[in-house]
Design a protein around this motif. Structure first.
Motif, PDB file in Angstrom:
ATOM      1  N   ALA A  25      31.403 -82.501  70.016  1.00 28.81           N
ATOM      2  CA  ALA A  25      31.012 -82.753  68.626  1.00 28.81           C
ATOM      3  C   ALA A  25      29.743 -83.588  68.540  1.00 28.81           C
ATOM      4  O   ALA A  25      28.854 -83.305  67.741  1.00 28.81           O
ATOM      5  CB  ALA A  25      32.152 -83.454  67.889  1.00 28.81           C
ATOM      6  N   HIS A  26      29.667 -84.617  69.389  1.00 25.54           N
ATOM      7  CA  HIS A  26      28.578 -85.594  69.292  1.00 25.54           C
ATOM      8  C   HIS A  26      27.805 -85.690  70.600  1.00 25.54           C
ATOM      9  O   HIS A  26      28.369 -85.432  71.672  1.00 25.54           O
ATOM     10  CB  HIS A  26      29.157 -86.970  68.937  1.00 25.54           C
ATOM     11  CG  HIS A  26      30.075 -86.924  67.755  1.00 25.54           C
ATOM     12  ND1 HIS A  26      31.435 -87.055  67.876  1.00 25.54           N
ATOM     13  CD2 HIS A  26      29.807 -86.688  66.454  1.00 25.54           C
ATOM     14  CE1 HIS A  26      31.981 -86.923  66.665  1.00 25.54           C
ATOM     15  NE2 HIS A  26      31.019 -86.692  65.787  1.00 25.54           N
ATOM     16  N   PRO A  27      26.542 -86.103  70.513  1.00 21.95           N
ATOM     17  CA  PRO A  27      25.687 -86.111  71.705  1.00 21.95           C
ATOM     18  C   PRO A  27      26.180 -86.942  72.891  1.00 21.95           C
ATOM     19  O   PRO A  27      25.709 -86.710  73.990  1.00 21.95           O
ATOM     20  CB  PRO A  27      24.356 -86.639  71.170  1.00 21.95           C
ATOM     21  CG  PRO A  27      24.354 -86.239  69.731  1.00 21.95           C
ATOM     22  CD  PRO A  27      25.772 -86.357  69.284  1.00 21.95           C
ATOM     23  N   ASP A  28      27.114 -87.867  72.735  1.00 21.60           N
ATOM     24  CA  ASP A  28      27.579 -88.597  73.917  1.00 21.60           C
ATOM     25  C   ASP A  28      29.009 -88.242  74.338  1.00 21.60           C
ATOM     26  O   ASP A  28      29.547 -88.835  75.268  1.00 21.60           O
ATOM     27  CB  ASP A  28      27.487 -90.120  73.689  1.00 21.60           C
ATOM     28  CG  ASP A  28      28.308 -90.555  72.477  1.00 21.60           C
ATOM     29  OD1 ASP A  28      28.608 -89.705  71.621  1.00 21.60           O
ATOM     30  OD2 ASP A  28      28.654 -91.750  72.379  1.00 21.60           O
ATOM     31  N   ASP A  29      29.625 -87.257  73.682  1.00 21.49           N
ATOM     32  CA  ASP A  29      31.026 -86.922  74.006  1.00 21.49           C
ATOM     33  C   ASP A  29      31.180 -86.456  75.455  1.00 21.49           C
ATOM     34  O   ASP A  29      32.055 -86.920  76.181  1.00 21.49           O
ATOM     35  CB  ASP A  29      31.557 -85.804  73.087  1.00 21.49           C
ATOM     36  CG  ASP A  29      31.744 -86.241  71.646  1.00 21.49           C
ATOM     37  OD1 ASP A  29      31.875 -87.449  71.396  1.00 21.49           O
ATOM     38  OD2 ASP A  29      31.760 -85.355  70.768  1.00 21.49           O
ATOM     39  N   LEU A  30      30.342 -85.498  75.835  1.00 26.31           N
ATOM     40  CA  LEU A  30      30.470 -84.932  77.189  1.00 26.31           C
ATOM     41  C   LEU A  30      30.363 -86.036  78.234  1.00 26.31           C
ATOM     42  O   LEU A  30      31.202 -86.136  79.134  1.00 26.31           O
ATOM     43  CB  LEU A  30      29.382 -83.871  77.405  1.00 26.31           C
ATOM     44  CG  LEU A  30      29.321 -83.187  78.773  1.00 26.31           C
ATOM     45  CD1 LEU A  30      28.686 -81.812  78.656  1.00 26.31           C
ATOM     46  CD2 LEU A  30      28.596 -84.000  79.839  1.00 26.31           C
ATOM     47  N   ASP A 136      35.697 -84.599  63.536  1.00 24.42           N
ATOM     48  CA  ASP A 136      34.667 -83.771  64.185  1.00 24.42           C
ATOM     49  C   ASP A 136      35.153 -83.258  65.547  1.00 24.42           C
ATOM     50  O   ASP A 136      34.821 -82.136  65.951  1.00 24.42           O
ATOM     51  CB  ASP A 136      33.377 -84.571  64.410  1.00 24.42           C
ATOM     52  CG  ASP A 136      32.655 -84.931  63.117  1.00 24.42           C
ATOM     53  OD1 ASP A 136      33.039 -84.426  62.044  1.00 24.42           O
ATOM     54  OD2 ASP A 136      31.695 -85.731  63.197  1.00 24.42           O
ATOM     55  N   HIS A 137      35.907 -84.087  66.255  1.00 23.23           N
ATOM     56  CA  HIS A 137      36.417 -83.663  67.570  1.00 23.23           C
ATOM     57  C   HIS A 137      37.404 -82.508  67.396  1.00 23.23           C
ATOM     58  O   HIS A 137      37.367 -81.513  68.121  1.00 23.23           O
ATOM     59  CB  HIS A 137      37.112 -84.830  68.285  1.00 23.23           C
ATOM     60  CG  HIS A 137      36.167 -85.928  68.686  1.00 23.23           C
ATOM     61  ND1 HIS A 137      36.596 -87.093  69.278  1.00 23.23           N
ATOM     62  CD2 HIS A 137      34.807 -86.028  68.593  1.00 23.23           C
ATOM     63  CE1 HIS A 137      35.546 -87.873  69.530  1.00 23.23           C
ATOM     64  NE2 HIS A 137      34.457 -87.253  69.120  1.00 23.23           N
ATOM     65  N   ARG A 138      38.297 -82.668  66.405  1.00 25.47           N
ATOM     66  CA  ARG A 138      39.272 -81.598  66.136  1.00 25.47           C
ATOM     67  C   ARG A 138      38.563 -80.307  65.745  1.00 25.47           C
ATOM     68  O   ARG A 138      38.887 -79.231  66.219  1.00 25.47           O
ATOM     69  CB  ARG A 138      40.203 -82.023  65.002  1.00 25.47           C
ATOM     70  CG  ARG A 138      41.610 -82.339  65.431  1.00 25.47           C
ATOM     71  CD  ARG A 138      42.477 -82.650  64.227  1.00 25.47           C
ATOM     72  NE  ARG A 138      42.226 -83.984  63.732  1.00 25.47           N
ATOM     73  CZ  ARG A 138      41.941 -84.299  62.467  1.00 25.47           C
ATOM     74  NH1 ARG A 138      41.895 -83.366  61.542  1.00 25.47           N
ATOM     75  NH2 ARG A 138      41.716 -85.546  62.124  1.00 25.47           N
TER      76      ARG A 138
HETATM   77 ZN   LIG Z   1      32.538 -87.872  69.462  1.00 27.39          ZN
END
Ligand SMILES: [Zn+2]
Length: 242
Positions: A25-30, A136-138
Protein backbone atom coordinates in the motif's frame (compact mmCIF):
# COMPACT_ATOMS: atom_id res chain seq x y z
CA UNK A 1 2.13 -17.35 15.94
CA UNK A 2 1.12 -20.57 14.26
CA UNK A 3 0.17 -23.80 15.93
CA UNK A 4 2.39 -26.78 16.59
CA UNK A 5 0.50 -28.65 13.85
CA UNK A 6 1.28 -26.01 11.22
CA UNK A 7 4.01 -27.31 8.94
CA UNK A 8 6.70 -24.68 8.74
CA UNK A 9 9.13 -24.02 5.93
CA UNK A 10 11.81 -21.38 5.34
CA UNK A 11 13.28 -19.69 2.29
CA UNK A 12 12.87 -22.98 0.39
CA UNK A 13 9.17 -22.04 0.06
CA UNK A 14 10.43 -19.65 -2.64
CA UNK A 15 12.77 -22.14 -4.35
CA UNK A 16 11.00 -22.04 -7.71
CA UNK A 17 10.39 -18.30 -7.82
CA UNK A 18 11.91 -16.52 -10.81
CA UNK A 19 9.83 -13.37 -11.12
CA UNK A 20 8.29 -11.87 -8.01
CA UNK A 21 5.73 -9.08 -7.70
CA UNK A 22 5.07 -7.47 -4.32
CA UNK A 23 1.84 -5.49 -3.99
CA UNK A 24 1.88 -3.11 -1.02
CA UNK A 25 0.00 0.00 0.00
CA UNK A 26 2.71 2.45 1.03
CA UNK A 27 6.27 3.13 -0.13
CA UNK A 28 7.90 1.62 2.98
CA UNK A 29 5.67 -1.46 3.47
CA UNK A 30 7.81 -3.89 1.49
CA UNK A 31 11.03 -2.83 3.18
CA UNK A 32 9.67 -3.09 6.74
CA UNK A 33 7.63 -6.27 6.27
CA UNK A 34 9.57 -8.43 3.84
CA UNK A 35 12.73 -6.50 2.93
CA UNK A 36 15.00 -9.30 4.16
CA UNK A 37 13.29 -12.00 2.13
CA UNK A 38 13.26 -9.77 -0.94
CA UNK A 39 16.98 -9.03 -0.54
CA UNK A 40 17.79 -12.75 -0.33
CA UNK A 41 15.70 -13.56 -3.39
CA UNK A 42 17.28 -10.71 -5.36
CA UNK A 43 20.72 -12.10 -4.47
CA UNK A 44 19.62 -15.40 -5.94
CA UNK A 45 18.79 -13.67 -9.23
CA UNK A 46 15.00 -13.39 -8.88
CA UNK A 47 13.54 -10.45 -10.86
CA UNK A 48 11.59 -8.36 -8.38
CA UNK A 49 8.88 -5.83 -9.06
CA UNK A 50 7.49 -3.61 -6.30
CA UNK A 51 4.03 -2.06 -6.54
CA UNK A 52 2.89 0.65 -4.16
CA UNK A 53 -0.81 1.45 -4.50
CA UNK A 54 -0.67 4.82 -2.74
CA UNK A 55 1.63 7.81 -2.88
CA UNK A 56 2.10 7.74 0.87
CA UNK A 57 1.09 11.38 0.82
CA UNK A 58 -0.27 11.68 4.36
CA UNK A 59 2.68 9.92 5.99
CA UNK A 60 3.97 12.79 8.11
CA UNK A 61 3.43 14.50 11.44
CA UNK A 62 5.08 17.66 10.17
CA UNK A 63 2.56 20.44 9.84
CA UNK A 64 2.91 22.60 6.76
CA UNK A 65 4.35 20.06 4.33
CA UNK A 66 2.30 19.86 1.14
CA UNK A 67 1.03 16.50 -0.07
CA UNK A 68 2.53 16.65 -3.59
CA UNK A 69 5.94 17.45 -2.11
CA UNK A 70 5.67 14.58 0.35
CA UNK A 71 4.61 12.22 -2.47
CA UNK A 72 7.65 13.23 -4.53
CA UNK A 73 9.96 12.66 -1.56
CA UNK A 74 8.47 9.24 -0.93
CA UNK A 75 8.78 8.16 -4.58
CA UNK A 76 12.49 9.05 -4.45
CA UNK A 77 12.96 7.21 -1.15
CA UNK A 78 11.30 4.10 -2.61
CA UNK A 79 13.73 4.18 -5.54
CA UNK A 80 16.70 4.42 -3.22
CA UNK A 81 15.46 1.53 -1.07
CA UNK A 82 14.84 -0.54 -4.21
CA UNK A 83 18.47 -0.06 -5.26
CA UNK A 84 19.65 -1.28 -1.86
CA UNK A 85 17.47 -4.42 -2.03
CA UNK A 86 18.07 -5.26 -5.69
CA UNK A 87 14.51 -4.59 -6.82
CA UNK A 88 14.32 -4.21 -10.57
CA UNK A 89 11.44 -1.76 -10.81
CA UNK A 90 9.08 0.17 -8.55
CA UNK A 91 5.58 1.07 -9.75
CA UNK A 92 3.32 3.57 -8.00
CA UNK A 93 -0.38 3.44 -8.78
CA UNK A 94 -0.97 7.03 -7.65
CA UNK A 95 -3.81 6.64 -5.13
CA UNK A 96 -4.11 8.89 -2.11
CA UNK A 97 -2.81 7.56 1.17
CA UNK A 98 -5.50 6.72 3.71
CA UNK A 99 -8.21 6.40 1.05
CA UNK A 100 -7.34 3.19 -0.81
CA UNK A 101 -10.34 1.08 -1.86
CA UNK A 102 -10.29 -2.33 -3.54
CA UNK A 103 -12.14 -0.84 -6.53
CA UNK A 104 -12.51 -2.22 -10.04
CA UNK A 105 -10.05 0.44 -11.17
CA UNK A 106 -7.40 -0.69 -8.68
CA UNK A 107 -8.01 -4.33 -9.64
CA UNK A 108 -7.41 -3.44 -13.31
CA UNK A 109 -4.25 -1.46 -12.51
CA UNK A 110 -2.80 -4.43 -10.65
CA UNK A 111 -3.93 -6.94 -13.29
CA UNK A 112 -2.08 -4.86 -15.90
CA UNK A 113 1.13 -5.20 -13.91
CA UNK A 114 0.70 -8.97 -13.52
CA UNK A 115 0.41 -9.11 -17.28
CA UNK A 116 3.32 -6.75 -17.98
CA UNK A 117 5.81 -8.18 -15.48
CA UNK A 118 4.90 -11.83 -16.17
CA UNK A 119 5.58 -12.51 -12.49
CA UNK A 120 5.16 -16.10 -11.29
CA UNK A 121 4.78 -15.28 -7.59
CA UNK A 122 2.82 -12.68 -5.63
CA UNK A 123 3.49 -11.33 -2.14
CA UNK A 124 0.83 -9.09 -0.64
CA UNK A 125 -1.04 -8.14 2.54
CA UNK A 126 -3.37 -10.68 4.11
CA UNK A 127 -6.74 -8.93 3.72
CA UNK A 128 -8.44 -11.62 5.82
CA UNK A 129 -6.41 -11.16 9.00
CA UNK A 130 -8.92 -9.52 11.36
CA UNK A 131 -6.14 -7.65 13.15
CA UNK A 132 -5.27 -5.63 10.05
CA UNK A 133 -6.30 -2.19 11.22
CA UNK A 134 -4.91 -0.16 8.30
CA UNK A 135 -7.61 0.10 5.62
CA UNK A 136 -5.04 0.71 2.87
CA UNK A 137 -3.27 -2.56 3.74
CA UNK A 138 -6.54 -4.49 3.58
CA UNK A 139 -7.52 -2.83 0.31
CA UNK A 140 -4.15 -3.47 -1.33
CA UNK A 141 -4.23 -7.16 -0.39
CA UNK A 142 -7.84 -7.57 -1.45
CA UNK A 143 -7.31 -5.88 -4.82
CA UNK A 144 -4.12 -7.88 -5.45
CA UNK A 145 -6.00 -11.15 -4.85
CA UNK A 146 -9.03 -9.97 -6.83
CA UNK A 147 -6.82 -9.22 -9.84
CA UNK A 148 -5.44 -12.77 -9.92
CA UNK A 149 -8.24 -14.60 -11.77
CA UNK A 150 -9.38 -11.94 -14.27
CA UNK A 151 -5.80 -11.18 -15.35
CA UNK A 152 -5.53 -14.78 -16.61
CA UNK A 153 -8.56 -14.38 -18.88
CA UNK A 154 -8.16 -12.96 -22.39
CA UNK A 155 -11.50 -11.15 -22.47
CA UNK A 156 -10.74 -9.16 -19.30
CA UNK A 157 -9.46 -5.67 -20.24
CA UNK A 158 -8.04 -7.00 -23.56
CA UNK A 159 -6.42 -3.66 -24.35
CA UNK A 160 -3.85 -4.46 -21.65
CA UNK A 161 -2.65 -7.41 -23.68
CA UNK A 162 -1.74 -5.17 -26.60
CA UNK A 163 0.96 -3.46 -24.54
CA UNK A 164 4.55 -4.27 -25.38
CA UNK A 165 5.67 -7.38 -23.48
CA UNK A 166 2.26 -8.06 -21.94
CA UNK A 167 0.67 -11.50 -21.88
CA UNK A 168 -1.87 -13.33 -19.74
CA UNK A 169 -0.98 -13.40 -16.04
CA UNK A 170 1.41 -16.24 -15.14
CA UNK A 171 1.10 -16.13 -11.35
CA UNK A 172 1.02 -19.59 -9.77
CA UNK A 173 2.04 -18.84 -6.15
CA UNK A 174 0.66 -16.44 -3.57
CA UNK A 175 2.13 -15.63 -0.16
CA UNK A 176 0.40 -13.27 2.28
CA UNK A 177 2.28 -11.05 4.73
CA UNK A 178 1.35 -8.91 7.73
CA UNK A 179 -0.71 -11.76 9.13
CA UNK A 180 -1.16 -13.66 12.34
CA UNK A 181 -3.50 -16.20 10.73
CA UNK A 182 -1.21 -19.15 11.31
CA UNK A 183 1.72 -18.19 9.09
CA UNK A 184 3.50 -21.25 7.69
CA UNK A 185 6.63 -19.73 6.13
CA UNK A 186 9.34 -18.43 8.49
CA UNK A 187 12.33 -16.99 6.67
CA UNK A 188 15.56 -16.48 8.63
CA UNK A 189 16.64 -13.00 7.52
CA UNK A 190 19.40 -12.51 10.11
CA UNK A 191 22.19 -12.61 7.50
CA UNK A 192 20.72 -9.69 5.54
CA UNK A 193 19.25 -7.77 8.44
CA UNK A 194 21.62 -4.80 8.15
CA UNK A 195 20.54 -4.39 4.55
CA UNK A 196 16.87 -4.57 5.53
CA UNK A 197 17.44 -1.83 8.11
CA UNK A 198 19.35 0.30 5.57
CA UNK A 199 16.51 -0.04 3.05
CA UNK A 200 14.00 1.04 5.69
CA UNK A 201 16.17 3.99 6.66
CA UNK A 202 16.18 5.11 3.02
CA UNK A 203 12.65 6.24 3.92
CA UNK A 204 14.02 9.20 5.85
CA UNK A 205 10.65 10.98 5.87
CA UNK A 206 9.21 8.07 7.87
CA UNK A 207 12.14 7.38 10.16
CA UNK A 208 13.74 10.81 10.72
CA UNK A 209 15.52 9.73 13.88
CA UNK A 210 17.18 6.79 12.21
CA UNK A 211 17.42 3.32 13.64
CA UNK A 212 15.61 4.02 16.89
CA UNK A 213 12.45 4.59 14.83
CA UNK A 214 12.70 0.92 13.82
CA UNK A 215 12.61 -0.63 17.29
CA UNK A 216 9.04 -1.84 16.65
CA UNK A 217 10.17 -3.66 13.51
CA UNK A 218 13.16 -5.28 15.20
CA UNK A 219 10.91 -6.48 18.02
CA UNK A 220 8.43 -7.90 15.52
CA UNK A 221 11.15 -9.70 13.55
CA UNK A 222 12.86 -10.92 16.73
CA UNK A 223 9.56 -12.37 17.99
CA UNK A 224 9.15 -14.21 14.70
CA UNK A 225 12.79 -15.31 14.97
CA UNK A 226 12.17 -16.87 18.38
CA UNK A 227 9.73 -19.25 16.73
CA UNK A 228 12.55 -20.80 14.70
CA UNK A 229 15.45 -20.02 17.06
CA UNK A 230 17.17 -17.38 14.92
CA UNK A 231 17.75 -13.66 15.63
CA UNK A 232 15.34 -12.28 13.02
CA UNK A 233 12.65 -13.82 10.81
CA UNK A 234 9.91 -12.68 8.42
CA UNK A 235 6.66 -14.63 8.20
CA UNK A 236 4.20 -15.41 5.43
CA UNK A 237 1.07 -17.44 4.93
CA UNK A 238 0.84 -19.62 1.84
CA UNK A 239 -2.39 -19.18 -0.05
CA UNK A 240 -3.24 -22.17 -2.25
CA UNK A 241 -4.22 -21.02 -5.75
CA UNK A 242 -4.56 -22.68 -9.12
ZN1 LIG B 1 1.61 0.71 5.11
Amino acid sequence: MGTPETKRVGLEAFAEVQRLIVVAAHPDDLECICGGTVAMLAERGVEIFSVNCTLGDIGTREAGILRPALAATRLAEAEEAARLLGIRRVYNLGHHDGELVASLELRAQIARLYRLTQADTLLTFDPYWPGQIHPDHRAAGQAALDAYMPSKMPLYRPEQLAENGADLCRLTRVFLFSTQREPDVFVDVSAVYERKVAACLAHRSQFPEGEKNLDWMKEMDARAGEEIQVPYAEVFKTMPVW
